[in-house]
Design an enzyme around this catalytic site. Structure first.
Site, short mmCIF file in Angstrom:
data_model
loop_
_atom_site.label_atom_id
_atom_site.label_comp_id
_atom_site.label_asym_id
_atom_site.label_seq_id
_atom_site.Cartn_x
_atom_site.Cartn_y
_atom_site.Cartn_z
N ASP A 88 0.82 -1.21 0.00
CA ASP A 88 0.00 0.00 0.00
C ASP A 88 0.86 1.27 0.00
OD1 ASP A 88 -2.59 -0.86 -0.31
OD2 ASP A 88 -2.89 -1.26 1.82
N GLU A 118 -5.53 4.49 -0.02
CA GLU A 118 -4.32 3.71 0.21
C GLU A 118 -3.57 4.23 1.44
OE1 GLU A 118 -4.05 1.05 -1.15
OE2 GLU A 118 -4.76 1.10 -3.21
N TYR A 125 -2.46 -0.41 9.20
CA TYR A 125 -1.49 -1.43 9.62
C TYR A 125 -0.69 -0.93 10.83
CZ TYR A 125 -2.73 -2.86 4.89
OH TYR A 125 -3.43 -3.19 3.76
N GLU A 185 -3.37 -5.25 -6.35
CA GLU A 185 -4.61 -5.01 -5.61
C GLU A 185 -5.60 -6.16 -5.73
OE1 GLU A 185 -5.73 -0.92 -4.87
OE2 GLU A 185 -5.19 -0.52 -6.96
N GLU A 219 -10.26 -2.30 -2.20
CA GLU A 219 -9.40 -2.82 -3.26
C GLU A 219 -10.21 -3.33 -4.45
OE1 GLU A 219 -6.52 -2.00 -3.10
OE2 GLU A 219 -5.75 -2.07 -1.06
N HIS A 222 -10.88 -0.43 -6.53
CA HIS A 222 -9.66 0.01 -7.20
C HIS A 222 -9.39 -0.85 -8.43
CE1 HIS A 222 -8.06 1.73 -3.10
NE2 HIS A 222 -9.21 2.26 -3.48
#
Length: 345
Positions: A88, A118, A125, A185, A219, A222
């Site tokens: 990402d 993103e 995370y 992705e 995602e 995307h």
């Protein structure tokens, strides 16, 4: 082949709706009622409807549960998070490079929203890790991509594909870079996602899996955006409509599936009975076929038309109304439907 031209800041002599998807003319004034592509505004609304932030998710239960995971579960958890953080991170930068060359202001706007999402993914995370481990260990996890050979191999594969476009922006390298994007992705995330959904199925780390579900949903949109751009570019450039590009798509996805399978063996292997390795390997080929088909190219693997890991649909399902599967709280997010092209092959 001609070089790509960057979009002008403004052009008083050009129409608002672009004349071409790349290397065209546009005033660069965004009027959603005067855009070239009919799918752009519905996609914009879907992307906004998906809005979320990591702070919505309470990690307190996961913080306690993480300490009870087996050593193998903890190791896979941390290495997969390290992988996702790398992907990402470069995805944010890549999407901004792409936006510079998209003539149509509506597509540039969509790429801006994508880039923002993103950034949110990447921050999520950090948010997860800060809830589970000490800062020193978090820093170490974010360094995995530099030193782990298996992880480095698959990441370099994507990064080098992007770099060819960044260093030599032509319609062809632009189109090829989109193939790497859809791999990133639409394929590279999925064995990692399956690990988190496996934990959720065992009622472990449910808050983390909720976050992964939100990322998964983003995602998919995307991939839909980039697949549409890919097909529009091919329509406008006859030299990119032949077998050469089809074969590039197929061979690149075959290589990507090989690397993803190697990663799956390394990070998951036969460690977790709930994710049979044979099923996961078949799932990777299924997803590769699905993504290549979405690019309008013949699937590279014979068979593999149905999902061998049907249980995962419960966790990645985007059609679950306004109730969050994991936390059972009302949400107002737009849900992707089969009308948006995310059904099975």
């Amino acid at each position: 082949m001609e070089k790509l031209k960057e979009r002008k800041l403004y052009d008083v002599h050009a129409p608002n709706a672009s004349t071409k998807i790349i290397n065209g003319e546009s005033s660069n004034v965004l009027n959603w009622d005067d855009v070239r592509f009919t799918w752009a505004y519905p996609l914009y609304k879907n992307m906004l409807g998906n809005f979320w932030t990591p702070f919505e998710i309470n990690m307190s239960t996961d913080a306690k549960q993480f300490l009870t995971l087996s050593d193998e579960e903890q190791e896979s958890f941390k290495k997969i998070i390290g992988l996702l953080a790398f992907l990402d991170s470069i995805q944010t930068d890549y999407s901004m490079h792409v936006a510079r060359y998209l003539t149509d202001s509506s597509l540039s706007a969509l790429m801006t929203v994508l880039s923002f999402q993103e950034v949110v993914h990447n921050q999520s995370y950090s948010y997860v890790l800060s809830s589970l481990v000490k800062k020193s260990e978090q820093d170490e996890i974010f360094e995995y991509w530099k030193h782990d050979e298996v992880l480095r191999e698959r990441n370099d594969f994507i990064a080098e594909g992007y770099e060819n476009f960044v260093q030599n922006p032509t319609p062809k390298t632009f189109l090829q870079s989109i193939v790497y994007d859809v791999i990133l992705e639409g394929l590279n995330f999925y064995s990692g996602f399956s690990f988190f959904y496996h934990l959720a199925r065992e009622q472990k780390m449910v808050s983390t899996s909720t976050m992964i579900n939100y990322i998964n949903r983003d995602e998919q949109l995307h991939v839909y955006l980039f697949a549409n751009i890919f097909k529009e570019v091919r329509k406008e450039f006859p030299e990119l409509q032949g077998e050469e590009i089809d074969k590039f798509v197929q061979s690149t996805f075959i290589k990507a599936a090989e690397l993803e399978t190697k990663w799956a063996n390394y990070i998951i292997g036969n460690k977790f009975p709930g994710i049979p390795l044979s099923d996961l390997e078949n799932y990777i080929k299924f997803m590769a076929n699905k993504r290549v088909n979405e690019l309008g190219v013949e699937r590279p693997f014979d068979g593999y038309r149905s999902n061998p890991m049907r249980w995962i649909k419960v966790y990645e399902d985007m059609n679950s109304g306004k109730t969050d599967f994991f936390e059972q709280k009302s949400r107002q997010y737009t849900k992707v439907s089969e009308d948006n092209g995310f059904d099975d092959l």
